[in-house]
Design an enzyme around this catalytic site. Structure first.
Site, PDB file in Angstrom:
ATOM      1  N   SER A   1       1.753  -7.712  -0.606  1.00  0.00           N
ATOM      2  CA  SER A   1       2.494  -8.704   0.199  1.00  0.00           C
ATOM      3  C   SER A   1       1.774 -10.037   0.284  1.00  0.00           C
ATOM      4  O   SER A   1       2.375 -11.040   0.679  1.00  0.00           O
ATOM      5  CB  SER A   1       2.806  -8.147   1.581  1.00  0.00           C
ATOM      6  OG  SER A   1       1.646  -7.998   2.346  1.00  0.00           O
TER       7      SER A   1
ATOM      8  N   THR B   1       0.818  -1.211   0.000  1.00  0.00           N
ATOM      9  CA  THR B   1       0.000   0.000   0.000  1.00  0.00           C
ATOM     10  C   THR B   1       0.854   1.263   0.000  1.00  0.00           C
ATOM     11  O   THR B   1       0.460   2.299  -0.551  1.00  0.00           O
ATOM     12  CB  THR B   1      -0.930  -0.017   1.231  1.00  0.00           C
ATOM     13  OG1 THR B   1      -1.828  -1.112   1.073  1.00  0.00           O
ATOM     14  CG2 THR B   1      -1.728   1.259   1.371  1.00  0.00           C
TER      15      THR B   1
ATOM     16  N   THR C   1       1.539  -4.432   4.253  1.00  0.00           N
ATOM     17  CA  THR C   1       1.368  -4.709   5.684  1.00  0.00           C
ATOM     18  C   THR C   1       0.793  -6.100   5.949  1.00  0.00           C
ATOM     19  O   THR C   1       0.942  -6.625   7.049  1.00  0.00           O
ATOM     20  CB  THR C   1       0.450  -3.658   6.336  1.00  0.00           C
ATOM     21  OG1 THR C   1      -0.823  -3.690   5.685  1.00  0.00           O
ATOM     22  CG2 THR C   1       1.044  -2.275   6.253  1.00  0.00           C
ATOM     23  N   ASP C   2       0.123  -6.693   4.941  1.00  0.00           N
ATOM     24  CA  ASP C   2      -0.599  -7.948   5.195  1.00  0.00           C
ATOM     25  C   ASP C   2       0.308  -9.072   5.700  1.00  0.00           C
ATOM     26  O   ASP C   2      -0.086  -9.844   6.573  1.00  0.00           O
ATOM     27  CB  ASP C   2      -1.316  -8.417   3.920  1.00  0.00           C
ATOM     28  CG  ASP C   2      -2.456  -7.485   3.522  1.00  0.00           C
ATOM     29  OD1 ASP C   2      -2.790  -6.579   4.313  1.00  0.00           O
ATOM     30  OD2 ASP C   2      -3.013  -7.667   2.425  1.00  0.00           O
TER      31      ASP C   2
HETATM   32  N1  ASP Z   1      -2.646  -5.676   0.429  1.00  0.00           N
HETATM   33  C1  ASP Z   1      -1.600  -4.759   0.830  1.00  0.00           C
HETATM   34  C2  ASP Z   1      -0.318  -5.534   0.958  1.00  0.00           C
HETATM   35  O1  ASP Z   1      -0.079  -6.194   1.937  1.00  0.00           O
HETATM   36  C3  ASP Z   1      -1.966  -4.115   2.093  1.00  0.00           C
HETATM   37  C4  ASP Z   1      -0.977  -3.156   2.651  1.00  0.00           C
HETATM   38  O2  ASP Z   1       0.131  -2.956   2.181  1.00  0.00           O
HETATM   39  O3  ASP Z   1      -1.321  -2.543   3.671  1.00  0.00           O
HETATM   40  O4  ASP Z   1       0.477  -5.461   0.062  1.00  0.00           O
END
Ligand code: ASP
Length: 359
Positions: free
Chosen positions: A90, A43, A123-124
């Site tokens: 991620s 993100t 973040t995932d």
């Molecule tokens: N779907 C995103 C990821 O993990 C979410 C994020 O980065 O917060 O790449």
């Protein structure tokens, strides 16, 4: 003493020692650390259609040079060089990508010209990548990971400050020897403990024992340090690992069946982490099927789906008699990585159990 005399003597001491001297205005006299910023997507590299799109956007589309250009302040605290290794969400991380990233970080840190690494990441699964690096990168130099919950195009985007803070931590002497760190929302977490606890909130990253420290006005403040082995103390050697063995996770719930476990065994799993209810409980009718699976040579590991807490050996199930394993307090996704690494060293149940209790 006259303030100008104080200022001159401080300048003298700082320039003589060339140490990190946190006196405003003297930045040009402090030797800046050389940091490599490795971008993987997520993100923090995302963009939405409008500034009101906080949770609807496309992840992994903004390149590392643009991410850096949005935060020119990082260059006042360190010499930062960008490198794009992946451009993915991620959730698209695989074991092979993990190994590729860990090898690149290790290679960069061998250079005398690199003092630390900052990694932008979705973040995932940030907690998984950071734990893997914590267990495999053989260096005391800081490795600091960050992401953002909102894309850079959103109102109150959190990525820029997270990046600034992460660079500040990576450039700090205090971060040396503390293992892989995760910097989000002004907090510094140990990769061993941190987990994403909320799907949308900015304050989503939590550690069951609290953060190691905070970032205040661009300064890392540590209040505690991890004691479980990591990085240079770890026994896992990337040079001896071609690929990670298949370790999978199956979820516990009321009325669960053996179907998922059998499918995982059929697909080649070497071990299955049972993300059980409560303290890793297993329904009585599942003990037989899991022992059949164990009889095929597949390791059965009890963990908890609760998000935190210890799974105690032989609590409600006879682990010794079944030849099963329990995690210590590692969540299922971290247990998966620890066991995959452990299986590159041993297939002895007692030794594997020791590894769970050690790391
Ligand atoms: N779907 C995103 C990821 O993990 C979410 C994020 O980065 O917060 O790449």
């Amino acid at each position: 003493m006259n303030p100008s005399v104080v200022s001159i003597s401080r300048r003298l001491v700082c320039s003589l020692l060339l140490t990190a001297c946190a006196i405003p205005g003297l930045a040009q006299e402090v030797k800046k650390q050389n940091i490599v910023l490795i971008a993987t997507g997520g993100t923090i590299a995302g963009a939405g259609a409008s500034s009101a799109n906080i949770g609807v956007y496309q992840a992994a589309v903004v390149a590392v040079d643009k991410i850096m250009a949005a935060v020119p302040e990082i260059h006042t605290i360190a010499n930062v060089k960008g490198e794009q290794i992946f451009q993915i969400g991620s959730h698209n991380f695989t074991n092979d990508r993990l190994l590729q990233l860990a090898r690149r970080v290790t290679e960069l840190l061998k250079s005398e010209g690199v003092d630390g690494i900052v990694i932008t990441h979705g973040t995932d699964t940030l907690e998984e990548t950071s734990y893997f690096l914590n267990l495999t990168v053989k260096s005391n130099k800081p490795v600091v990971m960050l992401g953002s919950m909102r894309p850079g195009t959103a109102l109150s985007a959190d990525g820029p400050l997270n990046l600034y803070n992460a660079v500040a931590v990576a450039a700090s002497k205090e971060a040396v020897g503390k293992g892989t760190l995760v910097v989000m929302n002004d907090e510094i977490h140990s990769a061993r403990d941190v987990t994403k606890t909320n799907a949308t909130r900015v304050d989503t990253f939590k550690s069951p024992y609290g953060p190691l420290g905070l970032v205040v006005e661009g300064q890392a403040r540590f209040y505690r340090a991890p004691i479980r082995p990591h990085t240079v103390q770890s026994e896992f050697d990337l040079d001896k690992i071609q690929a990670l063995p298949q370790v999978d996770i199956a979820y516990g719930y009321q009325n669960m069946s053996r179907a998922a476990y059998d499918a995982l065994v059929a697909s080649g799993a070497k071990a299955i982490i049972h993300a059980g209810v409560g303290g890793g409980s297993v329904p009585e009718y599942m003990v037989g099927p899991l022992n059949e699976i164990r009889g095929k040579g597949v390791f059965v590991v009890r963990a908890t789906r609760t998000g935190s807490g210890v799974v105690i050996r032989n609590n409600s199930v006879k682990d010794d008699a079944n030849d099963w394993l329990v995690v210590d307090d590692q969540n299922p996704q971290k247990a998966r990585l620890l066991l995959a690494l452990a299986l590159t060293k041993t297939t002895d149940t007692k030794e594997l159990q020791k590894i769970f209790l050690k790391y």
